[in-house]
Design a protein around this motif. Sequence first.
Motif, PDB file in Angstrom:
ATOM      1  N   ALA A 194       0.788  -1.169   0.275  1.00 44.29           N
ATOM      2  CA  ALA A 194       0.078   0.075  -0.038  1.00 44.29           C
ATOM      3  C   ALA A 194       0.734   1.219   0.143  1.00 44.29           C
ATOM      4  CB  ALA A 194      -0.868  -0.181   1.230  1.00 44.29           C
ATOM      5  N   ALA A 195       1.939   1.212   0.743  1.00 45.03           N
ATOM      6  CA  ALA A 195       2.799   2.504   0.834  1.00 45.03           C
ATOM      7  C   ALA A 195       3.589   2.437  -0.523  1.00 45.03           C
ATOM      8  CB  ALA A 195       3.902   2.088   1.676  1.00 45.03           C
ATOM      9  N   ASP A 196       3.983   1.444  -1.262  1.00 47.30           N
ATOM     10  CA  ASP A 196       4.466   1.644  -2.700  1.00 47.30           C
ATOM     11  C   ASP A 196       3.214   2.184  -3.505  1.00 47.30           C
ATOM     12  OD1 ASP A 196       6.756   0.790  -1.790  1.00 47.30           O
ATOM     13  OD2 ASP A 196       6.368  -1.434  -2.604  1.00 47.30           O
ATOM     14  N   PHE A 197       2.307   1.812  -3.470  1.00 49.78           N
ATOM     15  CA  PHE A 197       1.128   2.156  -4.309  1.00 49.78           C
ATOM     16  C   PHE A 197       0.858   3.823  -4.105  1.00 49.78           C
ATOM     17  CE2 PHE A 197      -3.384   2.908  -5.475  1.00 49.78           C
ATOM     18  CZ  PHE A 197      -3.308   2.301  -6.976  1.00 49.78           C
ATOM     19  N   ALA A 198       0.890   4.028  -2.803  1.00 52.22           N
ATOM     20  CA  ALA A 198       0.598   5.454  -2.576  1.00 52.22           C
ATOM     21  C   ALA A 198       1.763   6.166  -3.182  1.00 52.22           C
ATOM     22  CB  ALA A 198       0.522   5.590  -0.942  1.00 52.22           C
ATOM     23  N   LYS A 199       3.109   5.937  -3.104  1.00 51.10           N
ATOM     24  CA  LYS A 199       3.985   6.628  -3.577  1.00 51.10           C
ATOM     25  C   LYS A 199       4.181   6.812  -5.093  1.00 51.10           C
ATOM     26  CE  LYS A 199       8.231   8.453  -3.788  1.00 51.10           C
ATOM     27  NZ  LYS A 199       8.291   9.888  -4.058  1.00 51.10           N
ATOM     28  N   ILE A 200       3.614   5.701  -5.811  1.00 54.19           N
ATOM     29  CA  ILE A 200       3.479   5.661  -7.364  1.00 54.19           C
ATOM     30  C   ILE A 200       2.432   6.584  -7.613  1.00 54.19           C
ATOM     31  CG2 ILE A 200       2.870   4.335  -9.239  1.00 54.19           C
ATOM     32  CD1 ILE A 200       4.216   2.068  -7.831  1.00 54.19           C
ATOM     33  N   LYS A 201       1.285   6.665  -7.043  1.00 51.65           N
ATOM     34  CA  LYS A 201       0.190   7.259  -7.106  1.00 51.65           C
ATOM     35  C   LYS A 201       0.563   8.930  -6.921  1.00 51.65           C
ATOM     36  CE  LYS A 201      -4.925   8.095  -6.576  1.00 51.65           C
ATOM     37  NZ  LYS A 201      -4.570   9.435  -7.448  1.00 51.65           N
ATOM     38  N   SER A 202       1.112   9.266  -5.952  1.00 51.07           N
ATOM     39  CA  SER A 202       1.635  10.636  -5.602  1.00 51.07           C
ATOM     40  C   SER A 202       2.368  11.203  -6.868  1.00 51.07           C
ATOM     41  CB  SER A 202       2.173  10.881  -4.489  1.00 51.07           C
ATOM     42  OG  SER A 202       3.553  10.352  -4.234  1.00 51.07           O
ATOM     43  N   ASP A 203       3.439  10.329  -7.032  1.00 48.09           N
ATOM     44  CA  ASP A 203       4.258  10.620  -8.309  1.00 48.09           C
ATOM     45  C   ASP A 203       3.455  11.251  -9.743  1.00 48.09           C
ATOM     46  OD1 ASP A 203       6.332  10.615  -6.672  1.00 48.09           O
ATOM     47  OD2 ASP A 203       6.812   8.597  -7.252  1.00 48.09           O
ATOM     48  N   PHE A 204       2.711   9.948  -9.891  1.00 45.00           N
ATOM     49  CA  PHE A 204       1.788  10.251 -10.952  1.00 45.00           C
ATOM     50  C   PHE A 204       0.837  11.497 -11.008  1.00 45.00           C
ATOM     51  CE2 PHE A 204      -2.625  10.008 -12.881  1.00 45.00           C
ATOM     52  CZ  PHE A 204      -1.978   9.433 -14.135  1.00 45.00           C
ATOM     53  N   ASP A 205       0.124  11.907  -9.743  1.00 47.13           N
ATOM     54  CA  ASP A 205      -0.482  13.155  -9.799  1.00 47.13           C
ATOM     55  C   ASP A 205       0.324  14.253  -9.888  1.00 47.13           C
ATOM     56  OD1 ASP A 205      -2.784  11.577  -9.140  1.00 47.13           O
ATOM     57  OD2 ASP A 205      -2.395  11.498  -6.904  1.00 47.13           O
ATOM     58  N   PHE A 206       1.783  14.254  -9.533  1.00 46.91           N
ATOM     59  CA  PHE A 206       2.624  15.344  -9.645  1.00 46.91           C
ATOM     60  C   PHE A 206       3.114  15.662 -11.015  1.00 46.91           C
ATOM     61  CE2 PHE A 206       7.066  16.912  -9.836  1.00 46.91           C
ATOM     62  CZ  PHE A 206       6.837  18.140  -9.175  1.00 46.91           C
ATOM     63  N   ILE A 207       3.281  14.377 -11.690  1.00 51.79           N
ATOM     64  CA  ILE A 207       3.533  14.672 -13.119  1.00 51.79           C
ATOM     65  C   ILE A 207       2.576  15.128 -14.036  1.00 51.79           C
ATOM     66  CG2 ILE A 207       4.203  13.206 -15.256  1.00 51.79           C
ATOM     67  CD1 ILE A 207       5.941  11.457 -13.298  1.00 51.79           C
ATOM     68  N   THR A 208       1.200  14.444 -13.688  1.00 45.10           N
ATOM     69  CA  THR A 208      -0.144  15.100 -14.111  1.00 45.10           C
ATOM     70  C   THR A 208      -0.136  16.417 -14.006  1.00 45.10           C
ATOM     71  OG1 THR A 208      -1.033  12.907 -13.868  1.00 45.10           O
ATOM     72  CG2 THR A 208      -2.602  14.805 -14.635  1.00 45.10           C
ATOM     73  N   LEU A 209      -0.025  16.884 -12.772  1.00 48.99           N
ATOM     74  CA  LEU A 209       0.015  18.454 -12.535  1.00 48.99           C
ATOM     75  C   LEU A 209       0.873  19.121 -13.276  1.00 48.99           C
ATOM     76  CD1 LEU A 209      -1.251  20.676 -10.747  1.00 48.99           C
ATOM     77  CD2 LEU A 209       0.616  19.988  -9.310  1.00 48.99           C
ATOM     78  N   LEU A 210       2.093  18.722 -13.299  1.00 47.03           N
ATOM     79  CA  LEU A 210       3.152  19.350 -14.335  1.00 47.03           C
ATOM     80  C   LEU A 210       2.657  19.699 -15.904  1.00 47.03           C
ATOM     81  CD1 LEU A 210       6.454  18.207 -12.876  1.00 47.03           C
ATOM     82  CD2 LEU A 210       5.501  20.434 -12.552  1.00 47.03           C
ATOM     83  N   SER A 211       2.285  18.403 -16.317  1.00 53.99           N
ATOM     84  CA  SER A 211       2.004  18.365 -17.661  1.00 53.99           C
ATOM     85  C   SER A 211       0.613  19.197 -17.944  1.00 53.99           C
ATOM     86  CB  SER A 211       1.551  16.833 -18.100  1.00 53.99           C
ATOM     87  OG  SER A 211       0.702  16.503 -17.607  1.00 53.99           O
ATOM     88  N   ASP A 212      -0.233  19.430 -16.960  1.00 60.51           N
ATOM     89  CA  ASP A 212      -1.267  20.441 -17.116  1.00 60.51           C
ATOM     90  C   ASP A 212      -0.817  21.934 -17.240  1.00 60.51           C
ATOM     91  OD1 ASP A 212      -3.154  18.172 -17.295  1.00 60.51           O
ATOM     92  OD2 ASP A 212      -3.553  18.442 -15.026  1.00 60.51           O
ATOM     93  N   LYS A 213       0.107  22.133 -16.861  1.00 56.52           N
ATOM     94  CA  LYS A 213       0.717  23.834 -16.843  1.00 56.52           C
ATOM     95  C   LYS A 213       1.228  23.880 -18.473  1.00 56.52           C
ATOM     96  CE  LYS A 213       1.159  23.925 -12.194  1.00 56.52           C
ATOM     97  NZ  LYS A 213       2.500  24.661 -10.965  1.00 56.52           N
ATOM     98  N   LYS A 214       0.477  24.561 -19.239  1.00 54.08           N
ATOM     99  CA  LYS A 214       1.247  24.668 -20.479  1.00 54.08           C
ATOM    100  C   LYS A 214       1.067  26.222 -20.798  1.00 54.08           C
ATOM    101  CE  LYS A 214       0.019  20.150 -22.545  1.00 54.08           C
ATOM    102  NZ  LYS A 214      -0.564  19.759 -23.687  1.00 54.08           N
TER     103      LYS A 214
END
Length: 53
Positions: A33-53
């Motif tokens: 669960a900890a690994d999954f949460a870390k992966i999800k937070s990284d994904f959310d961060f990258i998604t946030l960066l890619s939305d800023k255009k």
Amino acid sequence: MARPIKDTPVLRGKAAVKFHNQLYSNRNIKASAADFAKIKSDFDFITLLSDKK
């Protein structure tokens, strides 16, 4: 101009056996669960960066 992407080579011989054995030995290993949460937070961060255009 970009270079064309080459086809993925087919594994044969010892490399194929090694790959199959690793795949078979890891088939029941699940992410914690900890690994999954870390992966999800990284994904959310990258998604946030890619939305800023």
